[in-house]
Design a protein around this motif. Sequence first.
Motif, short mmCIF file in Angstrom:
data_model
loop_
_atom_site.label_atom_id
_atom_site.label_comp_id
_atom_site.label_asym_id
_atom_site.label_seq_id
_atom_site.Cartn_x
_atom_site.Cartn_y
_atom_site.Cartn_z
N LEU A 42 0.83 -1.21 0.00
CA LEU A 42 0.00 0.00 0.00
C LEU A 42 0.86 1.26 0.00
O LEU A 42 0.53 2.25 -0.68
N ASP A 47 0.90 4.21 -2.85
CA ASP A 47 0.77 5.62 -2.51
C ASP A 47 1.92 6.44 -3.07
O ASP A 47 1.73 7.54 -3.61
N LEU A 65 -8.00 -1.01 -0.25
CA LEU A 65 -8.31 -0.08 -1.33
C LEU A 65 -9.82 0.09 -1.50
O LEU A 65 -10.30 1.20 -1.74
N ARG A 92 -10.97 2.27 1.51
CA ARG A 92 -9.91 3.24 1.84
C ARG A 92 -10.37 4.32 2.81
O ARG A 92 -9.72 4.59 3.81
N ARG A 93 -11.49 4.96 2.54
CA ARG A 93 -11.92 6.08 3.38
C ARG A 93 -12.54 5.59 4.69
O ARG A 93 -12.27 6.17 5.76
N GLU A 109 -4.78 8.36 7.92
CA GLU A 109 -4.80 8.06 6.49
C GLU A 109 -3.63 7.17 6.08
O GLU A 109 -3.40 6.96 4.89
N ARG A 133 -5.09 1.88 7.09
CA ARG A 133 -6.01 1.30 6.11
C ARG A 133 -5.96 -0.23 6.13
O ARG A 133 -6.99 -0.89 5.97
N ASP A 146 -17.10 5.23 0.61
CA ASP A 146 -15.75 4.96 0.12
C ASP A 146 -15.56 5.50 -1.29
O ASP A 146 -15.10 4.80 -2.20
N ASP A 148 -8.23 0.13 -7.01
CA ASP A 148 -7.20 1.16 -7.13
C ASP A 148 -7.55 2.18 -8.20
O ASP A 148 -7.19 3.36 -8.10
N TRP A 183 -9.32 5.46 -7.12
CA TRP A 183 -8.55 6.54 -6.49
C TRP A 183 -7.61 7.21 -7.48
O TRP A 183 -7.05 8.27 -7.18
#
Length: 429
Positions: free
Chosen positions: A14, A18, A54, A57-58, A67, A72, A125, A320, A323
């Motif tokens: 992850l 990012d 993923l 995520r939120r 975050e 996550r 999300d 993924d 995002w």
Amino acid sequence: MRIGGRIQAAIEVLEDIDKRHRPVADALKDWGVSHRFAGSGDRAAIGNIVYDALRHRRSAAFLMGEETARARAFGAMLLESGWTLDRLAEALEGDRFAPPPPTEAERAAVADNRLEDAAPEVRADLPDWCVAPFTTSFGDDWVAEAQAMALRPPLDLRVNVVRATRERMLRTLEEFSAASANLAPHGIRIPPIAGEGRHPNVQAEPAFQQGFFEVQDEGSQIAAELAGARPGETVLDFCAGAGGKTLALSVATQNSGRIVAHDAEKPRLAPIFDRLRRAEATNVEVVARLRELDDLKGACDLVLVDAPCTGSGTWRRRPDAKWRLSQRQLDVRLGEQRAILDQAASFVRVNGRLAYITCSVFEAENGAQVAAFLERNPGFAPVDHRALWEEHFPGRSDKARFHETAGLMLSPLKSGTDGFFFALLERRG
């Protein structure tokens, strides 16, 4: 590997995603190459955590109060796998390859942060900018629809009924808990992954190698079914890609007539040749160059356009992408769709049909795109989509959303499929 090492590996993947803004499949592959000691079970479990993180995520970050990739990954374990922080702490204890156990701050965050109190976009999300298009598409159901797209997906198969029956394939795949699809007449569904497991490698099955079935989401199967290809017809699959719908069209025509598979991006066609041979689809031609389609101008009974799109309907499989997507990328796709639709329309004969399909749930790519096309092309008119649906799936109108102008939409919440839009237009002059 113990669970602690798997969670740490997921956190590292992850963090790589990012940092480098790369697809999850690439990040997982690179991790596997640099950690060859990890077995297939380890890689599957790590992948599950990464994909769950993923998808959620939120909501996972909200639950953990941070975050970070760690937050996550931990949050995904709580949300998707039903773990508690106490169980997580116990699993991580004494494992030198594991991340540090939950902190007091993390415990306090989980105790204080209730998802039912979170903002709608967090519970859904979704990226902030996607709230408006989801609201437009789904109205008051937009949060529930988005939440359904954050769940693990099933594995769907389509039986090649030219060579086998669904009943036979259900017996063949019985060990995988295979069952008949809810709607698709030739579909088979294998349930979503549970826990640290993985979907069976059905492509290693002799029945797959013999061409008795293909992997294809039920929504894609339904779209091909609604297109209504008939024996003896001339059919153009204008954006054929790897050929999933081409194969379904070949079955629908009972290997008669003429089906031409075309895609402007030649590399996307590469897998189609093995698939055609395996399925023994003998009425399909593959054409990469647009100029080689000249003899089909105004001559096709059916032209199918599986248009390039944002793929927002596939986010439970490719979380993924949710995002990485931006408004600018959506705008690019809209321009491509307009051009492709106008180009494809030139191949439809009078009284022929044009099927427009996306794996998107965005109105701009779907109903609005069709409405704009009809304004530019007054010789085309939409069919009665409710009547079309009832013809194929009688008594199941609750499984689709019907557009006020033209078309219908499928979704994980409504139909249990990926998100798909389908519209069928007739050329009347």
